[in-house]
Design a protein around this motif. Structure first.
Motif, mmCIF file in Angstrom:
data_model
loop_
_atom_site.group_PDB
_atom_site.id
_atom_site.type_symbol
_atom_site.label_atom_id
_atom_site.label_comp_id
_atom_site.label_asym_id
_atom_site.label_seq_id
_atom_site.Cartn_x
_atom_site.Cartn_y
_atom_site.Cartn_z
ATOM 1 N N ALA A 122 -9.404 -5.633 7.811
ATOM 2 C CA ALA A 122 -8.612 -5.525 6.619
ATOM 3 C C ALA A 122 -7.479 -4.210 6.567
ATOM 4 O O ALA A 122 -6.468 -4.267 6.601
ATOM 5 N N SER A 123 -7.901 -3.118 7.011
ATOM 6 C CA SER A 123 -7.347 -1.935 7.251
ATOM 7 C C SER A 123 -6.145 -2.270 8.437
ATOM 8 O O SER A 123 -5.104 -1.750 8.047
ATOM 9 N N GLU A 124 -6.520 -2.727 9.505
ATOM 10 C CA GLU A 124 -5.691 -2.987 10.550
ATOM 11 C C GLU A 124 -4.434 -3.829 10.070
ATOM 12 O O GLU A 124 -3.326 -3.564 10.431
ATOM 13 N N ILE A 125 -4.820 -4.835 9.178
ATOM 14 C CA ILE A 125 -3.939 -5.798 8.733
ATOM 15 C C ILE A 125 -3.062 -5.064 7.755
ATOM 16 O O ILE A 125 -1.721 -5.215 7.847
ATOM 17 N N ALA A 126 -3.459 -4.362 6.870
ATOM 18 C CA ALA A 126 -2.740 -3.571 5.877
ATOM 19 C C ALA A 126 -1.864 -2.698 6.592
ATOM 20 O O ALA A 126 -0.475 -2.487 6.286
ATOM 21 N N ARG A 127 -2.122 -2.019 7.304
ATOM 22 C CA ARG A 127 -1.484 -1.034 7.940
ATOM 23 C C ARG A 127 -0.163 -1.514 8.610
ATOM 24 O O ARG A 127 0.920 -1.183 8.586
ATOM 25 N N GLU A 128 -0.388 -2.589 9.498
ATOM 26 C CA GLU A 128 0.619 -3.312 10.030
ATOM 27 C C GLU A 128 1.606 -3.823 9.254
ATOM 28 O O GLU A 128 2.828 -3.655 9.467
ATOM 29 N N LEU A 129 0.973 -4.682 7.953
ATOM 30 C CA LEU A 129 1.999 -5.068 7.126
ATOM 31 C C LEU A 129 3.042 -3.898 6.721
ATOM 32 O O LEU A 129 4.241 -4.150 6.411
ATOM 33 N N VAL A 130 2.491 -3.058 6.084
ATOM 34 C CA VAL A 130 3.176 -1.659 5.609
ATOM 35 C C VAL A 130 4.130 -1.092 6.444
ATOM 36 O O VAL A 130 5.278 -0.804 6.367
ATOM 37 N N SER A 131 3.602 -0.880 7.686
ATOM 38 C CA SER A 131 4.537 -0.236 8.653
ATOM 39 C C SER A 131 5.655 -0.920 9.189
ATOM 40 O O SER A 131 6.725 -0.476 9.378
ATOM 41 N N ARG A 132 5.436 -2.403 9.145
ATOM 42 C CA ARG A 132 6.555 -3.270 9.261
ATOM 43 C C ARG A 132 7.356 -3.685 8.205
ATOM 44 O O ARG A 132 8.326 -4.569 8.378
ATOM 45 N N ARG A 133 7.015 -2.969 7.214
ATOM 46 C CA ARG A 133 7.983 -3.243 5.818
ATOM 47 C C ARG A 133 7.813 -4.768 5.476
ATOM 48 O O ARG A 133 8.595 -5.265 4.767
ATOM 49 N N LEU A 134 6.523 -5.314 5.686
ATOM 50 C CA LEU A 134 6.438 -6.650 5.222
ATOM 51 C C LEU A 134 5.772 -6.621 3.897
ATOM 52 O O LEU A 134 5.705 -7.603 3.107
ATOM 53 N N ALA A 135 5.224 -5.786 3.627
ATOM 54 C CA ALA A 135 4.569 -5.321 2.247
ATOM 55 C C ALA A 135 4.998 -3.775 1.656
ATOM 56 O O ALA A 135 5.081 -2.798 2.653
ATOM 57 N N ALA A 136 5.117 -3.755 0.464
ATOM 58 C CA ALA A 136 5.416 -2.591 -0.078
ATOM 59 C C ALA A 136 3.983 -1.539 -0.350
ATOM 60 O O ALA A 136 3.963 -0.446 -0.098
ATOM 61 N N GLU B 152 -17.194 -9.816 2.190
ATOM 62 C CA GLU B 152 -15.875 -9.797 2.645
ATOM 63 C C GLU B 152 -14.696 -8.662 1.944
ATOM 64 O O GLU B 152 -15.208 -8.141 0.911
ATOM 65 N N ILE B 153 -13.918 -8.455 2.460
ATOM 66 C CA ILE B 153 -12.688 -7.511 1.777
ATOM 67 C C ILE B 153 -11.528 -8.528 1.360
ATOM 68 O O ILE B 153 -11.149 -9.054 2.191
ATOM 69 N N ALA B 154 -11.172 -8.268 0.120
ATOM 70 C CA ALA B 154 -10.004 -8.775 -0.390
ATOM 71 C C ALA B 154 -8.740 -7.871 -0.119
ATOM 72 O O ALA B 154 -8.901 -6.666 -0.550
ATOM 73 N N LEU B 155 -7.728 -8.451 0.238
ATOM 74 C CA LEU B 155 -6.491 -7.560 0.340
ATOM 75 C C LEU B 155 -5.452 -8.335 -0.661
ATOM 76 O O LEU B 155 -5.258 -9.471 -0.899
ATOM 77 N N LEU B 156 -4.944 -7.452 -1.586
ATOM 78 C CA LEU B 156 -3.822 -7.638 -2.327
ATOM 79 C C LEU B 156 -2.605 -7.393 -1.807
ATOM 80 O O LEU B 156 -1.919 -6.072 -1.924
ATOM 81 N N VAL B 157 -1.677 -7.953 -1.205
ATOM 82 C CA VAL B 157 -0.323 -7.520 -0.471
ATOM 83 C C VAL B 157 0.796 -7.823 -1.525
ATOM 84 O O VAL B 157 1.012 -8.882 -1.792
ATOM 85 N N LYS B 158 1.329 -6.758 -1.788
ATOM 86 C CA LYS B 158 2.453 -6.886 -2.815
ATOM 87 C C LYS B 158 3.924 -6.843 -1.701
ATOM 88 O O LYS B 158 3.995 -5.903 -0.995
ATOM 89 N N THR B 159 4.508 -7.874 -2.086
ATOM 90 C CA THR B 159 5.570 -8.207 -1.271
ATOM 91 C C THR B 159 6.672 -9.234 -1.710
ATOM 92 O O THR B 159 6.514 -9.634 -3.009
ATOM 93 N N ASP B 160 7.974 -9.267 -0.997
ATOM 94 C CA ASP B 160 8.960 -10.230 -1.564
ATOM 95 C C ASP B 160 8.434 -11.726 -0.717
ATOM 96 O O ASP B 160 8.188 -11.605 0.359
ATOM 97 N N SER B 161 8.782 -12.739 -1.515
ATOM 98 C CA SER B 161 8.557 -14.085 -1.063
ATOM 99 C C SER B 161 9.322 -14.094 0.449
ATOM 100 O O SER B 161 8.724 -15.044 1.181
ATOM 101 N N SER B 162 10.417 -13.391 0.546
ATOM 102 C CA SER B 162 11.084 -13.822 1.700
ATOM 103 C C SER B 162 10.364 -13.336 3.179
ATOM 104 O O SER B 162 10.793 -13.616 4.128
ATOM 105 N N ARG B 163 9.488 -12.469 2.680
ATOM 106 C CA ARG B 163 8.780 -11.845 3.950
ATOM 107 C C ARG B 163 7.327 -12.899 4.243
ATOM 108 O O ARG B 163 6.654 -12.476 5.297
ATOM 109 N N LEU B 164 7.022 -13.937 3.648
ATOM 110 C CA LEU B 164 6.022 -14.708 3.636
ATOM 111 C C LEU B 164 5.531 -15.247 5.064
ATOM 112 O O LEU B 164 4.576 -14.958 5.526
#
Length: 101
Positions: free
Chosen positions: A15-29, A51-63
């Motif tokens: 979960a942390s690996e996914i979160a870090r990648e999304l934020v670092s690539r500006r796919l998520a705020a 499990e670990i739940a992730l709530l990813v805050k983003t713009d739909s254009s990044r989906l």
């Protein structure tokens, strides 16, 4: 449109690996993560798992890019990836848009 991408992962490490990648690539705020307990059907068996739940805050254009990134990094054969449109305080939604674009 601003929304939440809901994802579940089998470990905090993944979960942390996914979160870090999304934020670092500006796919998520921002990504929030928290432990959950899931009961689901998989291969005709009833499964129960922490499990670990992730709530990813983003713009739909990044989906599409989010889905591609999650599928690449995720340890599950079929990860749960859902998009939920959200409404909220406009200044905050603007912040999400700016930081996920």
């Amino acid at each position: 449109m601003i929304g939440i991408v809901y994802i579940t992962a089998g470990s905090m490490q993944n979960a942390s690996e996914i979160a870090r990648e999304l934020v670092s690539r500006r796919l998520a705020a921002c990504v929030n993560m928290f432990p959950i307990f899931s009961v689901y059907r998989w291969n005709e068996q009833i499964e129960e798992q922490n499990e670990i739940a992730l709530l990813v805050k983003t713009d739909s254009s990044r989906l599409d890019e989010i889905i591609e990134t999650v599928r690449f990094l995720h340890t599950y054969e079929l990860p749960a990836i859902e998009f939920w449109e959200v409404k909220g305080e406009q200044e905050y939604l603007d912040w999400v848009h700016v930081n996920s674009s």
